[in-house]
Motif scaffolding. Structure first.
Motif, short mmCIF file in Angstrom:
data_model
loop_
_atom_site.label_atom_id
_atom_site.label_comp_id
_atom_site.label_asym_id
_atom_site.label_seq_id
_atom_site.Cartn_x
_atom_site.Cartn_y
_atom_site.Cartn_z
N GLY A 34 13.50 2.46 -3.59
CA GLY A 34 14.63 1.55 -3.45
C GLY A 34 14.43 0.63 -2.26
N LEU A 35 15.05 -0.56 -2.33
CA LEU A 35 14.95 -1.54 -1.24
C LEU A 35 16.35 -1.95 -0.79
CD1 LEU A 35 13.32 -3.58 0.52
CD2 LEU A 35 13.53 -5.19 -1.41
N CYS A 66 7.78 -5.96 -2.51
CA CYS A 66 7.99 -4.51 -2.53
C CYS A 66 7.91 -3.93 -3.94
CB CYS A 66 9.35 -4.20 -1.91
SG CYS A 66 9.73 -2.44 -1.73
N LEU A 67 8.37 -4.71 -4.92
CA LEU A 67 8.51 -4.24 -6.31
C LEU A 67 9.17 -2.86 -6.38
CD1 LEU A 67 5.29 -5.49 -8.13
CD2 LEU A 67 7.65 -6.22 -8.49
N PRO A 68 10.37 -2.74 -5.81
CA PRO A 68 11.09 -1.47 -5.90
C PRO A 68 11.63 -1.27 -7.31
CG PRO A 68 12.53 -3.15 -5.02
CD PRO A 68 11.18 -3.80 -5.19
N ASP A 82 0.84 -1.21 0.00
CA ASP A 82 0.00 0.00 0.00
C ASP A 82 0.87 1.25 0.00
OD1 ASP A 82 -2.30 -1.52 0.00
OD2 ASP A 82 -2.77 -1.20 2.12
N GLN A 83 1.92 1.25 0.83
CA GLN A 83 2.78 2.43 0.90
C GLN A 83 3.60 2.60 -0.37
OE1 GLN A 83 3.48 5.14 3.54
NE2 GLN A 83 3.78 5.61 1.38
N VAL A 84 4.18 1.51 -0.87
CA VAL A 84 4.99 1.61 -2.09
C VAL A 84 4.12 2.03 -3.27
CG1 VAL A 84 6.36 0.28 -3.75
CG2 VAL A 84 6.74 -0.04 -1.29
#
Length: 285
Positions: free
Chosen positions: A29-30, A143-145, A16-18
């Motif tokens: 970035g992760l 995350c799908l950064p 939700d945040q990403v």
């Protein structure tokens, strides 16, 4: 919590945040970690922050990459302190799931990378890289950064991650973070805290001996001779044993017979119960 970076513990909250950041057109970035953060980890946050607008740091001590008799149960877990340290960096969010969030009941999938993960650490620690590849695949997909960064201290790990990210078409750019060293040159590591004062003095010789190996190779010393001399010097310096010390191709990790291209020396030596990893580039210039 004042003075710490905000934390989420579920994949949904992370996504939700990403997704909200990406909806604003921000790059994400992760920095995957197992916590017990030191200045090496913090340098990765600073490095990736130069490339993106928001930085997520994951903290998860991954059980699947520890073998029998390794230090999973005693591995330091210092989340609150880690979040205070991250508050001094550009980190935007901590993702700190528990084991059930990462591996719920019925979990049955394993990511296995052939070839590059079968040697060195992979040969000495069966299933280690399966655990690494599986958890990193999950973190990247959770995350799908746009970008993820991994330190060059674990050089084989970085090579394995680059391999499966390319093979599986995971749409994330992988960065390598510069190996960070202590004042005496010892590679920064959470496990350095396990060393006694006397062992810590011995450990400081690791990088010195590797530097001498690099100089010897560049001056024309045959590779096997340089490796054997370095191994003997480590034992003489007080190391308990040498798991390996090899000059390899930096991409495939194949052992080189001659120094005819840019190479890497990778090494693991033991002091007491502690395994220390290090590596150095060997440039042609």
């Amino acid at each position: 919590m004042t003075g710490t970076v905000p934390v989420v513990r579920s994949v949904k909250a992370l996504r939700d945040q990403v997704f909200a950041w990406k909806a604003e057109g921000l790059q994400v970035g992760l920095v995957p970690t197992m916590g017990a953060l030191h200045h090496g980890h913090l340098s990765l946050v600073d490095a990736i922050a130069a490339k993106v607008d928001r930085v997520v740091v994951s903290i998860f001590v991954n059980p699947t990459q520890f073998g029998e008799g390794e230090d999973f149960d005693t591995y330091p877990r210092t989340e609150e302190n880690d979040r205070r340290k991250l508050a001094t960096t550009p980190a935007s969010l901590v993702f700190a799931p528990n084991a059930n969030e990462m591996y719920p009941n019925g979990f049955a999938t394993k990511v296995s990378v052939g070839g590059i993960s079968d040697k060195f650490e992979g040969a000495l620690r069966p299933d280690h890289f399966n655990g690494v590849a599986t958890v990193v695949s999950k973190l990247l997909l959770q995350c799908l950064p746009d970008v993820a960064i991994f330190g060059e201290k674990d050089f084989q790990q970085l090579a394995v991650i680059r391999r499966f990210v390319a093979d599986l078409n995971i749409p994330v750019q992988i960065m390598g973070g510069t190996l960070i060293r202590e004042e005496d040159g010892l590679a920064a590591s959470s496990r350095n805290a396990y060393l006694s004062a006397e062992e810590r003095k011995v450990a400081g010789q690791f990088n010195v001996i590797l530097k001498d190996l690099v100089a010897a190779v560049k001056s024309g010393t045959p590779l096997r001779q340089a490796e054997e001399k370095a191994s003997s010097r480590l034992l003489a310096a007080g190391f308990k044993s040498v798991d390996y010390i090899s000059v390899v191709d930096p991409d495939s990790l194949e052992i080189l017979d001659t120094f005819d291209r840019t190479a890497r020396v990778i090494a693991v030596a033991r002091i007491g119960s502690v395994r220390l990893l290090d590596n150095m580039a060997i440039d042609l210039e």
